[in-house]
Design a protein around this motif. Structure first.
Motif, PDB file in Angstrom:
ATOM      1  N   GLU A  98       4.273   3.058  -8.688  1.00 27.52           N
ATOM      2  CA  GLU A  98       5.678   3.231  -8.318  1.00 27.52           C
ATOM      3  C   GLU A  98       6.178   1.976  -7.604  1.00 27.52           C
ATOM      4  O   GLU A  98       5.407   1.229  -7.004  1.00 27.52           O
ATOM      5  N   VAL A  99       7.480   1.766  -7.662  1.00 32.80           N
ATOM      6  CA  VAL A  99       8.071   0.562  -7.077  1.00 32.80           C
ATOM      7  C   VAL A  99       7.859   0.509  -5.569  1.00 32.80           C
ATOM      8  O   VAL A  99       7.932  -0.559  -4.955  1.00 32.80           O
ATOM      9  N   GLU A 100       7.549   1.646  -4.940  1.00 31.58           N
ATOM     10  CA  GLU A 100       7.312   1.679  -3.494  1.00 31.58           C
ATOM     11  C   GLU A 100       6.166   0.764  -3.065  1.00 31.58           C
ATOM     12  O   GLU A 100       6.054   0.386  -1.906  1.00 31.58           O
ATOM     13  N   LYS A 101       5.288   0.412  -3.998  1.00 36.23           N
ATOM     14  CA  LYS A 101       4.155  -0.458  -3.657  1.00 36.23           C
ATOM     15  C   LYS A 101       4.553  -1.930  -3.580  1.00 36.23           C
ATOM     16  O   LYS A 101       3.752  -2.771  -3.169  1.00 36.23           O
ATOM     17  N   LEU A 102       5.779  -2.240  -3.957  1.00 35.41           N
ATOM     18  CA  LEU A 102       6.209  -3.637  -4.005  1.00 35.41           C
ATOM     19  C   LEU A 102       6.021  -4.374  -2.675  1.00 35.41           C
ATOM     20  O   LEU A 102       5.466  -5.475  -2.662  1.00 35.41           O
ATOM     21  N   PRO A 103       6.451  -3.813  -1.526  1.00 35.24           N
ATOM     22  CA  PRO A 103       6.264  -4.552  -0.264  1.00 35.24           C
ATOM     23  C   PRO A 103       4.795  -4.849   0.051  1.00 35.24           C
ATOM     24  O   PRO A 103       4.490  -5.874   0.663  1.00 35.24           O
ATOM     25  N   LEU A 104       3.895  -3.964  -0.380  1.00 34.98           N
ATOM     26  CA  LEU A 104       2.465  -4.173  -0.138  1.00 34.98           C
ATOM     27  C   LEU A 104       1.900  -5.293  -1.006  1.00 34.98           C
ATOM     28  O   LEU A 104       0.859  -5.870  -0.689  1.00 34.98           O
ATOM     29  N   ALA A 105       2.583  -5.593  -2.099  1.00 30.18           N
ATOM     30  CA  ALA A 105       2.091  -6.612  -3.040  1.00 30.18           C
ATOM     31  C   ALA A 105       2.468  -8.022  -2.628  1.00 30.18           C
ATOM     32  O   ALA A 105       1.839  -8.990  -3.065  1.00 30.18           O
ATOM     33  N   ILE A 106       3.490  -8.166  -1.781  1.00 23.58           N
ATOM     34  CA  ILE A 106       4.012  -9.498  -1.447  1.00 23.58           C
ATOM     35  C   ILE A 106       3.301 -10.066  -0.219  1.00 23.58           C
ATOM     36  O   ILE A 106       3.268  -9.436   0.835  1.00 23.58           O
ATOM     37  N   HIS A 107       2.745 -11.260  -0.385  1.00 22.36           N
ATOM     38  CA  HIS A 107       2.050 -11.945   0.712  1.00 22.36           C
ATOM     39  C   HIS A 107       2.827 -13.212   1.050  1.00 22.36           C
ATOM     40  O   HIS A 107       2.937 -14.128   0.224  1.00 22.36           O
ATOM     41  N   SER A 108       3.364 -13.261   2.267  1.00 18.39           N
ATOM     42  CA  SER A 108       4.176 -14.415   2.663  1.00 18.39           C
ATOM     43  C   SER A 108       3.354 -15.480   3.397  1.00 18.39           C
ATOM     44  O   SER A 108       3.804 -16.619   3.533  1.00 18.39           O
TER      45      SER A 108
END
Length: 267
Positions: free
Chosen positions: A72-82
């Motif tokens: 689900e798109v909800e996992k998007l923030p967990l995928a981004i590493h800044s």
């Protein structure tokens, strides 16, 4: 207030070893140096861009591009590493698991080529540029990248007699993708490992212009510094900003900003 534009650029060519990852890594670094907010999405199961840019090994990352595409798109923030090895560049890691992801998309996704586009919709207006490192194939991962992109670049190894091998198939795929993404635009072919003194380079340059239709007015030369930068997990800019190959990637970033009319300094 109008949402700022996000330029989503695929670097695609299903020939291996033609400089896709080198282009993504160093273009991202140069765009970030210009003050743009940049995200790299690594769609290659080999995950070389992730190994270069990321501070973690892809095997240590819980949510990579593989999990993002089938979740689900909800996992998007967990995928981004800044927090990465290149200042100003964020990363969504690639993974060996991407090899299985294509089968899962084929079997379960209602629109297998459009999953990435749906997943990154929340990022439009947040980043200035999103760069997609495509795998050396014309299967679903590359289709997802092109379907999600506003623009694409075709790196071509001009120092090899096989530099144009299969490019016609890539352009046929682009024609198909235009049905679901009619706004996809070609920035041009980018000549890699180019030496204008060599006959083969001149022949490949002419062939690229004919078959792809447009050349970017930048020539990336052969340099041992490319391997050095990968080993040390630095951009070419950080390794040696005065080297010719560094200057050409800087020229590439400036050329793309000018061609796409990307505004600098409005972040």
């Amino acid at each position: 207030m109008t949402e700022k534009p996000t330029y989503v650029i695929s670097v695609a060519n299903h020939k291996g070893g033609c400089g896709k990852t080198t282009t993504v890594v160093n273009l991202s670094a140069e765009l970030a140096k210009m003050g743009l907010s940049v995200l790299v999405i690594d769609l290659d199961p080999q995950a070389n861009a992730s190994l270069h840019i990321g501070k973690k090994h892809p095997s240590e990352v819980t949510v990579t591009c593989a999990e993002l595409l089938v979740s689900e798109v909800e996992k998007l923030p967990l995928a981004i590493h800044s927090n990465t090895n290149i200042e100003g560049v964020s990363l969504i890691y690639g993974s060996l698991a991407l090899g299985k992801t294509e089968d899962e998309l084929k079997d379960h996704a209602p629109r297998p080529s459009e999953e990435l586009r749906e997943k990154i919709k929340p990022l439009i207006g947040i980043y200035d540029v999103i760069l997609l490192d495509c795998p050396p194939s014309l299967k679903l991962l590359t289709s997802n990248a092109l379907a999600a992109s506003t623009h694409f670049i075709v790196p071509v190894e001009s120092g090899s007699q096989y530099g144009m091998y299969g490019v016609t198939d890539l352009m046929k795929l682009v024609e198909k993708i235009h049905r679901i993404n009619p706004g996809l635009e070609l920035i041009g072919a980018l000549l890699i490992r180019h030496d204008e003194r060599q006959t083969v380079c001149k022949l490949i340059e002419a062939s690229a212009k004919e078959q792809i239709g447009k050349l970017i007015d930048v020539r990336i030369p052969t340099s041992t510094k490319v391997n050095q930068s990968a080993i040390t997990q630095q951009s070419l800019h950080a390794l040696d900003r005065t080297a010719k190959v560094s200057r050409e990637f800087r020229h590439l970033a400036e050329t793309i900003v000018k061609l796409l009319k990307i505004e600098i300094g409005n972040n």
